[in-house]
Design an enzyme around this catalytic site. Structure first.
Site, PDB file in Angstrom:
ATOM      1  N   HIS J  22     -22.250  -5.982  -9.685  1.00 50.10           N
ATOM      2  CA  HIS J  22     -21.895  -4.561 -10.745  1.00 50.10           C
ATOM      3  C   HIS J  22     -22.173  -3.544  -9.852  1.00 50.10           C
ATOM      4  CE1 HIS J  22     -22.505  -2.019 -14.447  1.00 50.10           C
ATOM      5  NE2 HIS J  22     -21.507  -1.774 -13.903  1.00 50.10           N
ATOM      6  N   ASP J  30      -5.642  -0.437   5.097  1.00 46.66           N
ATOM      7  CA  ASP J  30      -4.263  -0.794   5.897  1.00 46.66           C
ATOM      8  C   ASP J  30      -4.431  -0.895   7.178  1.00 46.66           C
ATOM      9  OD1 ASP J  30      -4.184   1.858   7.352  1.00 46.66           O
ATOM     10  OD2 ASP J  30      -3.423   2.915   5.452  1.00 46.66           O
ATOM     11  N   ARG J 108     -10.066  12.291   3.978  1.00 53.57           N
ATOM     12  CA  ARG J 108     -10.192  11.057   4.904  1.00 53.57           C
ATOM     13  C   ARG J 108     -11.343  10.821   5.195  1.00 53.57           C
ATOM     14  NH1 ARG J 108      -7.987  11.380  11.316  1.00 53.57           N
ATOM     15  NH2 ARG J 108      -8.552   9.445  11.748  1.00 53.57           N
ATOM     16  N   TYR J 130      -1.849   5.779   4.404  1.00 49.45           N
ATOM     17  CA  TYR J 130      -2.332   6.037   3.363  1.00 49.45           C
ATOM     18  C   TYR J 130      -2.503   5.043   2.358  1.00 49.45           C
ATOM     19  CZ  TYR J 130      -2.400  10.980   5.273  1.00 49.45           C
ATOM     20  OH  TYR J 130      -2.557  11.734   6.260  1.00 49.45           O
ATOM     21  N   ASN J 132      -4.972   2.818   2.032  1.00 50.07           N
ATOM     22  CA  ASN J 132      -6.338   2.464   1.884  1.00 50.07           C
ATOM     23  C   ASN J 132      -6.673   2.626   0.368  1.00 50.07           C
ATOM     24  OD1 ASN J 132      -6.674   2.174   4.803  1.00 50.07           O
ATOM     25  ND2 ASN J 132      -6.704   4.546   4.590  1.00 50.07           N
TER      26      ASN J 132
END
Lengths: 141, 141, 141, 141, 141, 141, 141, 141, 141, 141
Positions: J22, J30, J108, J130, J132
């Site tokens: 948890h 990427d 970023r 982008y 990720n």
């Protein structure tokens, strides 16, 4: 230290005894036994006698009632005029443990070969000669 | 076993004592001491008393004559009504070793912090309480 | 450094000698000996002569009184006109050690095969040729 | 052994000296120096004197002509009435090496802190006190 | 970089050459040689020619004057119409080294078997075919 | 399996409990607990309930009578309408163990921080929510 | 825990089942089985019954429809008057899994030899005797 | 990702292809192939088809023009009524690669034995049956 | 060797370049650079010039068009009368690579600090001084 | 392959997802993401798109209903004129998974810092920029 577990047994030794199964063997090597050359699984117990360790191990460890012998000692080398009095101590401890057992004997180099196949070797601090002993694990019912 | 080297010392322990240098410390932890949480360099000596190990170590190990104290004991926790009789044994062994020494005392958690900086911890089988002891290595001339 | 232990022995070498048992062998290889190809358990002792190491080891190490020979040298290769004067030094050190001993000789490649079965090899800095020597460990009584 | 490489240097030590770059430091610790507690990159050279090793290392190792000092010794502890004669040997060897050098001195515990940042520590067998020395690597042009 | 040691040799390669002893062999595999499948002790030297490495190695490495041959090349596979001009370069470098040598030839798969027993394999960047070469180490006197 | 040792405890878990000393803590994490991110010493016990493990552990493990609390539970997150019925089971098992104990409670992220300092984490298969529990080891007298 | 994956399976066990391919075998050893001596790839599942694990594994694991038998049990040792009732449980679980299967039987030591070649051994906590079972993996279409 | 290198190849796979030399073999195992039991050098490529990987590998990898065959497929097991359509895809990719090739076929267990000697096994995600393929590396001229 | 991949790059170096992502930096250290003390991820390329490696790396490696600078050189130490002619070679190679780039300069110890945060360091054999260069990886579109 | 488990997930990835608890987070990086520099626990999935992996993971992985956000995307760098169309794919997959979720965005470098604390990073082959995404694990009830 834990409750119930004999205090002379190291954590690694108890773990090893637990991992062993039916038919696996453990060697208690005396202080002159070539433990590290016969096994890659050596548990050091320097300074402790064979009798102290045997008694502690047998509090936890069942002997193999399917096998004869379930306990093996190393024969005196021919020409070596030595009477291993420690054998009597070992037999008394085995008898007191309540485990059924039978004892066999192996010539020195046969004993080494047998030890190479054992699950582990305990390098005890027992200074008596011919104090090596192999125990074969039985079933916990 | 080798000639000259006390038989209760394991190969790993002798190697460790040899690697230590001037000012390095080794802890003899009693059987309740949290050895593995204060050190990543623990040497097991289950089943052996603190006195046996201290005497054997001092046969080989010089104490630090530059430091005061060179030996450290763990203070009894306030409120704990206990008199560590083992301290008298330790002092007798230290005295008999021929090494110069002086003893200091540290509160329990200060002792733990000191132990975290030690070179190694020996996990002894000593069952007496407050039987932990730190030795500081001196110079071999 | 520790008291009593010869100072030219490294911690790893003393640990190794302690781990060895009855009948285990250690090789002192000279500086041209192919130590790393005959053993995975090599202890470097660059810069130290065979005589210094042999003398230091024999302060601690018992020779095997059950075995004949307990010490092995490497024969000069036929056609190699060389007289290994270092053998006289080795014999003098063996004699002075107080250990009983008998010397055997093995042909070069037989010596290599024997070395492959040894417990460990010490890679000494001995520059003399034919300065390799095998020692068989005895019992500490 | 190889041609051109001083015979008292172990393979691991030569590899280490080669890996070091401009500004990296190596410590030659004497036999009482706490090598293993100040560094995880310790190279054992038991039984070899500081002078033998220093001379051999300087055959291969350039000193840092950008740094002042490029060589560091450990100051005598105040109150310790000792004159390190080995320093004269070290200076003679440094002078004979042809490398430019300048010597600095650090108090014992400052020396230890400096040693913790070194690339490696050689645990020599030098028994003289205050025989520790740090060398800073220069550029090979 | 160090003084005296050829700059194209990596730290790991020099360490390896130092560890080798009398009779041990090292393979210089060309860029097509299956270095990693014949050896678990591979030293990469991508981008460097066989000639550069051979010359650098022979500055340090003695050839075995007891063995004939002490240098081994890989025969051209029957049916492969190729003349290994690099062999002339190798012979010129061997001749210039001052080391005594004799050259033997092995069939491709025999060469692979021999390489499997070598102490180490250098994976060079030599793009010429049949540029593999084995060197047998001699004695440093 | 061994005699006397509860069968649901793995060899690694018993070894861990033995290694722990006075004041060391062990976490029994429920099946949703982030065991592997709070500890690098995780012992898997998938499929076993918290109650089975707690009872088995307390057969061997003394609680710390010097500390208050010696047992820690994780508070329900504010806004989470959940009543951890397993706490009653845990309290019954603690009571039946014969060990003295006192219970404390920590907010979720404080509990995680505490767990990060524990000696080990047992990743149980307990599917109930808020079933995490920390045990502090006491002294074996 | 994850959705869809049976909760009694440990992460390591699921990873192992995934890595296995067509024809690979996995052993479920009972609590007396010498798991660690027949395999170096042991996954502990102490405290869990053979039936719980078998059922969970078969939710994910296909049996080999190319092989006969695809499931192997260990024969009762001659002279051992024991009827393994657990076999009926295993057969019911196999039948309910929807996987095609056929059962073979091996004598005790033949079973051990077969287990040595298995991909992995699960050390279950099953206390019934003769509860060892080998499963051969099939193809996922 | 790098320029010029096919994006479906992992860093470990490219490293492996680079390390391989003349005559070394790599296996592309389909998703049912027992990759981990035939090799200790397995590179996972779950989720990727055999065709995608074969095409990407052949952009970099030369086939062995000295060997016949240089590509090996696994024969359909007698009695298995299955026509491996993926073989046509493989052949088209091999043809388009520009590499010379010849295809051989091995019976299932012979294929496994061959795979055990390969340099590496890629565990692809190819779900088609009989999609295993072995490639033998050639020379880069 | 593989098709398309520059032959001077080792398998480990290509693997490393592939693992790097947007913004990660790699250092090409010259032969005097303290590579092993600034990084635990050092790739040896002894004997290869900085120019050869830079050109080969840029065939595969995109520079970071988001960052200014994307290339970093080490400033000449004040007082060191040296003009790094190799910078002109580096600039020519960068220009010819087709990658957009901008160059920054860092003082020697700032350069070292930057290098400590790099993903990897290539220990080149470049003997020119001030030949160290850092490359920042861009995006492959 | 196993029944029920999505075929594009590697054994190591499923093991990792199972170990997480948890609140633990996993990053899908990427193909340009600096996976190996932000994490020591990287799982390669070269060649697989972000969408394929996200969908497969969400078949097994619960999102954290206690946290807002439970999913994090990386903001477009100011000045970068790019519209990440893949976000719509991700949102559709999240919506179809049946898991409750809320999405947050990080700049970023803040995203990189968050990724450094994640339990693991999957290095996908997703070539879109982008792409990720971080997932926070919830509770399995």
């Amino acid at each position: 230290m834990l409750k119930k577990i004999p205090k002379s047994l190291s954590p690694q030794l108890v773990k090893t005894l637990m991992e062993m199964g039916h038919g696996d063997e453990i060697v208690l090597g005396d202080a002159n036994f070539p433990s590290s050359s016969v096994s890659s699984n050596v548990i050091r117990a320097d300074g402790l006698s064979g009798a102290v360790l045997l008694e502690a191990i047998l509090e936890l460890f069942p002997l193999d009632s399917y096998a004869d012998p379930s306990v093996i000692l190393m024969e005196v080398v021919p020409g070596d005029d030595y009477k291993p009095e420690i054998w009597e101590d070992y037999k008394a401890i085995l008898g007191a443990s309540g485990e059924p057992f039978s004892i066999g004997y192996l010539e020195r180099f046969d004993f080494y070969e047998r030890a190479k196949k054992a699950y582990a070797v305990v390098a005890t601090g027992e200074e008596a000669l011919y104090a090596n002993i192999i125990l074969k694990k039985g079933v916990v019912r």
